[in-house]
Every structure is written in C-alpha cells, then in structure tokens.
Design a protein around this motif. Sequence first.
Motif, PDB file in Angstrom:
ATOM      1  N   ILE A  58       0.780  -1.212   0.195  1.00  0.00           N
ATOM      2  CA  ILE A  58       0.074   0.240  -0.198  1.00  0.00           C
ATOM      3  C   ILE A  58       0.770   1.289  -0.195  1.00  0.00           C
ATOM      4  O   ILE A  58       0.767   2.712  -0.769  1.00  0.00           O
ATOM      5  N   MET A  59       1.820   0.817   0.974  1.00  0.00           N
ATOM      6  CA  MET A  59       2.663   1.978   0.928  1.00  0.00           C
ATOM      7  C   MET A  59       3.450   2.704  -0.180  1.00  0.00           C
ATOM      8  O   MET A  59       3.375   3.734  -1.057  1.00  0.00           O
ATOM      9  N   ALA A  60       3.685   1.261  -1.036  1.00  0.00           N
ATOM     10  CA  ALA A  60       5.325   1.595  -2.352  1.00  0.00           C
ATOM     11  C   ALA A  60       3.805   2.132  -3.367  1.00  0.00           C
ATOM     12  O   ALA A  60       4.359   2.721  -4.414  1.00  0.00           O
ATOM     13  N   MET A  61       2.771   1.352  -3.514  1.00  0.00           N
ATOM     14  CA  MET A  61       1.967   1.748  -4.167  1.00  0.00           C
ATOM     15  C   MET A  61       1.385   3.553  -4.329  1.00  0.00           C
ATOM     16  O   MET A  61       1.565   4.571  -5.105  1.00  0.00           O
ATOM     17  N   TRP A  62       1.004   4.105  -3.421  1.00  0.00           N
ATOM     18  CA  TRP A  62       1.160   5.288  -2.655  1.00  0.00           C
ATOM     19  C   TRP A  62       2.327   6.633  -3.261  1.00  0.00           C
ATOM     20  O   TRP A  62       2.402   6.893  -4.337  1.00  0.00           O
ATOM     21  N   MET A  63       3.565   5.807  -3.232  1.00  0.00           N
ATOM     22  CA  MET A  63       4.708   6.460  -3.271  1.00  0.00           C
ATOM     23  C   MET A  63       4.782   6.123  -5.409  1.00  0.00           C
ATOM     24  O   MET A  63       5.256   7.920  -5.732  1.00  0.00           O
ATOM     25  N   LEU A  64       4.335   5.431  -5.761  1.00  0.00           N
ATOM     26  CA  LEU A  64       4.593   5.188  -6.938  1.00  0.00           C
ATOM     27  C   LEU A  64       3.462   6.171  -8.265  1.00  0.00           C
ATOM     28  O   LEU A  64       4.180   6.792  -8.969  1.00  0.00           O
ATOM     29  N   ALA A  65       2.168   6.197  -7.101  1.00  0.00           N
ATOM     30  CA  ALA A  65       1.439   7.124  -7.906  1.00  0.00           C
ATOM     31  C   ALA A  65       2.281   8.558  -7.336  1.00  0.00           C
ATOM     32  O   ALA A  65       1.906   9.620  -8.140  1.00  0.00           O
ATOM     33  N   ARG A  66       2.497   8.703  -6.564  1.00  0.00           N
ATOM     34  CA  ARG A  66       3.566   9.693  -6.790  1.00  0.00           C
ATOM     35  C   ARG A  66       4.352  10.298  -7.937  1.00  0.00           C
ATOM     36  O   ARG A  66       5.437  11.486  -7.363  1.00  0.00           O
ATOM     37  N   LYS A  67       5.348   9.507  -7.581  1.00  0.00           N
ATOM     38  CA  LYS A  67       6.116   9.498  -8.696  1.00  0.00           C
ATOM     39  C   LYS A  67       7.795   9.474  -7.790  1.00  0.00           C
ATOM     40  O   LYS A  67       8.796  10.006  -7.924  1.00  0.00           O
ATOM     41  N   TYR A  68       7.888   9.018  -6.434  1.00  0.00           N
ATOM     42  CA  TYR A  68       8.623   9.485  -5.665  1.00  0.00           C
ATOM     43  C   TYR A  68       9.567   8.448  -6.049  1.00  0.00           C
ATOM     44  O   TYR A  68      10.109   6.810  -6.263  1.00  0.00           O
ATOM     45  N   LEU A  69      11.285   8.502  -6.222  1.00  0.00           N
ATOM     46  CA  LEU A  69      12.068   7.514  -6.628  1.00  0.00           C
ATOM     47  C   LEU A  69      12.285   6.192  -5.235  1.00  0.00           C
ATOM     48  O   LEU A  69      11.939   5.144  -5.937  1.00  0.00           O
ATOM     49  N   GLU A  70      11.685   6.323  -4.105  1.00  0.00           N
ATOM     50  CA  GLU A  70      12.058   5.389  -3.309  1.00  0.00           C
ATOM     51  C   GLU A  70      11.103   3.642  -2.774  1.00  0.00           C
ATOM     52  O   GLU A  70      11.283   3.269  -2.176  1.00  0.00           O
ATOM     53  N   GLN A  71      10.194   4.143  -3.933  1.00  0.00           N
ATOM     54  CA  GLN A  71       9.426   3.489  -4.187  1.00  0.00           C
ATOM     55  C   GLN A  71       9.355   2.034  -4.200  1.00  0.00           C
ATOM     56  O   GLN A  71       9.415   0.853  -3.736  1.00  0.00           O
ATOM     57  N   TRP A  72      11.265   2.068  -5.698  1.00  0.00           N
ATOM     58  CA  TRP A  72      11.231   0.856  -5.903  1.00  0.00           C
ATOM     59  C   TRP A  72      11.736   0.229  -4.206  1.00  0.00           C
ATOM     60  O   TRP A  72      11.747  -1.011  -4.352  1.00  0.00           O
ATOM     61  N   LEU A  73      12.760   1.015  -3.841  1.00  0.00           N
ATOM     62  CA  LEU A  73      13.071   0.481  -2.580  1.00  0.00           C
ATOM     63  C   LEU A  73      12.329  -0.749  -1.360  1.00  0.00           C
ATOM     64  O   LEU A  73      12.237  -1.203  -0.888  1.00  0.00           O
ATOM     65  N   VAL A  74      11.412  -0.062  -1.324  1.00  0.00           N
ATOM     66  CA  VAL A  74       9.628  -0.189  -0.952  1.00  0.00           C
ATOM     67  C   VAL A  74       9.370  -1.819  -1.123  1.00  0.00           C
ATOM     68  O   VAL A  74       8.851  -2.389  -0.595  1.00  0.00           O
ATOM     69  N   TRP A  75       9.768  -1.180  -2.736  1.00  0.00           N
ATOM     70  CA  TRP A  75       8.555  -3.400  -3.753  1.00  0.00           C
ATOM     71  C   TRP A  75      10.173  -4.065  -3.803  1.00  0.00           C
ATOM     72  O   TRP A  75       9.351  -5.122  -3.066  1.00  0.00           O
ATOM     73  N   ILE A  76      11.134  -3.102  -3.712  1.00  0.00           N
ATOM     74  CA  ILE A  76      12.243  -4.397  -3.180  1.00  0.00           C
ATOM     75  C   ILE A  76      12.011  -5.369  -1.787  1.00  0.00           C
ATOM     76  O   ILE A  76      11.941  -6.741  -1.489  1.00  0.00           O
ATOM     77  N   VAL A  77      11.631  -4.664  -0.475  1.00  0.00           N
ATOM     78  CA  VAL A  77      11.148  -5.656   0.653  1.00  0.00           C
ATOM     79  C   VAL A  77      10.335  -6.213   0.785  1.00  0.00           C
ATOM     80  O   VAL A  77       9.811  -7.300   0.859  1.00  0.00           O
ATOM     81  N   ALA A  78       8.794  -5.595   0.261  1.00  0.00           N
ATOM     82  CA  ALA A  78       7.857  -5.753  -0.314  1.00  0.00           C
ATOM     83  C   ALA A  78       7.414  -6.861  -1.249  1.00  0.00           C
ATOM     84  O   ALA A  78       7.141  -8.544  -0.846  1.00  0.00           O
ATOM     85  N   ASP A  79       7.719  -7.288  -2.323  1.00  0.00           N
ATOM     86  CA  ASP A  79       8.318  -8.145  -3.186  1.00  0.00           C
ATOM     87  C   ASP A  79       9.200  -9.940  -2.731  1.00  0.00           C
ATOM     88  O   ASP A  79       8.532 -10.858  -3.187  1.00  0.00           O
ATOM     89  N   LEU A  80      10.008  -9.179  -1.794  1.00  0.00           N
ATOM     90  CA  LEU A  80      10.453 -10.538  -1.737  1.00  0.00           C
ATOM     91  C   LEU A  80      10.186 -11.106  -0.187  1.00  0.00           C
ATOM     92  O   LEU A  80       9.580 -12.527  -0.619  1.00  0.00           O
TER      93      LEU A  80
END
Length: 200
Positions: free
Chosen positions: A135-157
């Motif tokens: 949920i956090m990463a998706m919101w960050m993606l919508a805002r085009k925040y670079l660090e959304q990728w770092l949150v996605w790495i943890v969530a995806d693993l």
Amino acid sequence: MHFDILEIAGTALGLLYLWLEYRASAWLWVVSIAMPAIYLVVYYRAGLYADFGISVYYILASVYGLWAWLRSARLHQLSAPEANAGAGITRTPRRVWLPMMAVGAAVFLVIGLILSRLTNSTVPWADALTTALSIMAMWMLARKYLEQWLVWIVADLGCAALYLYKGLDFTAGLYLLYAVVAALGYRRWQQMMKQTLTKQ
C-alpha cells in the motif's frame, strides 16, 4: 506444481507491468487495473484475504495513479504518456517519511488483527506486512517518488516467500522477478530524474 490459468494470465500481465513501470510509462496503470482484477479470484481461492483486499485497493489506486501521471504530463506540456517519462520523478520529501511509516504501521496492525481474529488465514501477520508495504509503495509510485522501488524490493521478497509457502509457484517466481527489476528500476529512475533535471 499445479497450473492455474488465471494465475498464469496474472503473471503474464505482471511481466508487462514490470516492463512499463521500468520505463516509467503511464500505460502501466492500465495494466495495473487488469492484473489485480484477475488476482482477486486467485487470492480468494488461496485464502490470502489481505492480498484479496489489496487487489481492490490496487484497482482504485491505479485509477488515481493514471490520473495523477497524466495530469503531471499536462503540467509538463507533454503530448503523450510516453513523452519525457522521467518528468515528475523526485526523491521522497523528508517530511513525508514519518507520517507515511506511521500510517503503514497502523495499517499493518489493523490488517493483522483482522486476519488473525476474523479469518482462517494461516499467515495473518506475514500477509498483513506485505500488504501494508505494498500500500505504501503503490502510493509512492502514484506520486512518482524514487524510493518507491526500495519499498517494493522488501515487499516483493516477502510476497515471493509467502506465495511459495501457499503453493502459488508462478506468482512467487513473478515476485522474485519484481524484486530484481525493482533494483534495476531504482537505478533507471535515478538516471531519468537526473536527465530531466539537466534539461531544465
């Protein structure tokens, strides 16, 4: 290993989504509406109720994300979603981190309590954690925040381990690939952000 047509279709859409997200293409949001619609059925069958719920969130967030990205494109006077895809990519403001993490922790606790007390989920807290991170990463993606990728790495693993445990082998493989692409995507978006800034 068993084969589920819906899971395979969702995985195929997931691969397309990965490619579009890596390129920072606004078309990723169209795929991001179709993919969770399929996974609503997959997750319900597997008893992953938090993931079922987050699929509804993904659909709604994707509608918002598409609107936000197209609005950003208009503000940057772009003629198409593909034009200057790096426009609008920024680092997450420091003032955003603390409230975002507080909301994420609250979401984790609420979902975990609901799943552990009101459902027959065998993995309530793991399911709640990956859901809150997503949920956090998706919101960050919508805002085009670079660090959304770092949150996605943890969530995806975390998702990959969870889905492997639940016997969703194709989906587990997809999320491992997500984690790899997230690492590459972080570097790619960094470069795109720098290139955009140098043009200004």
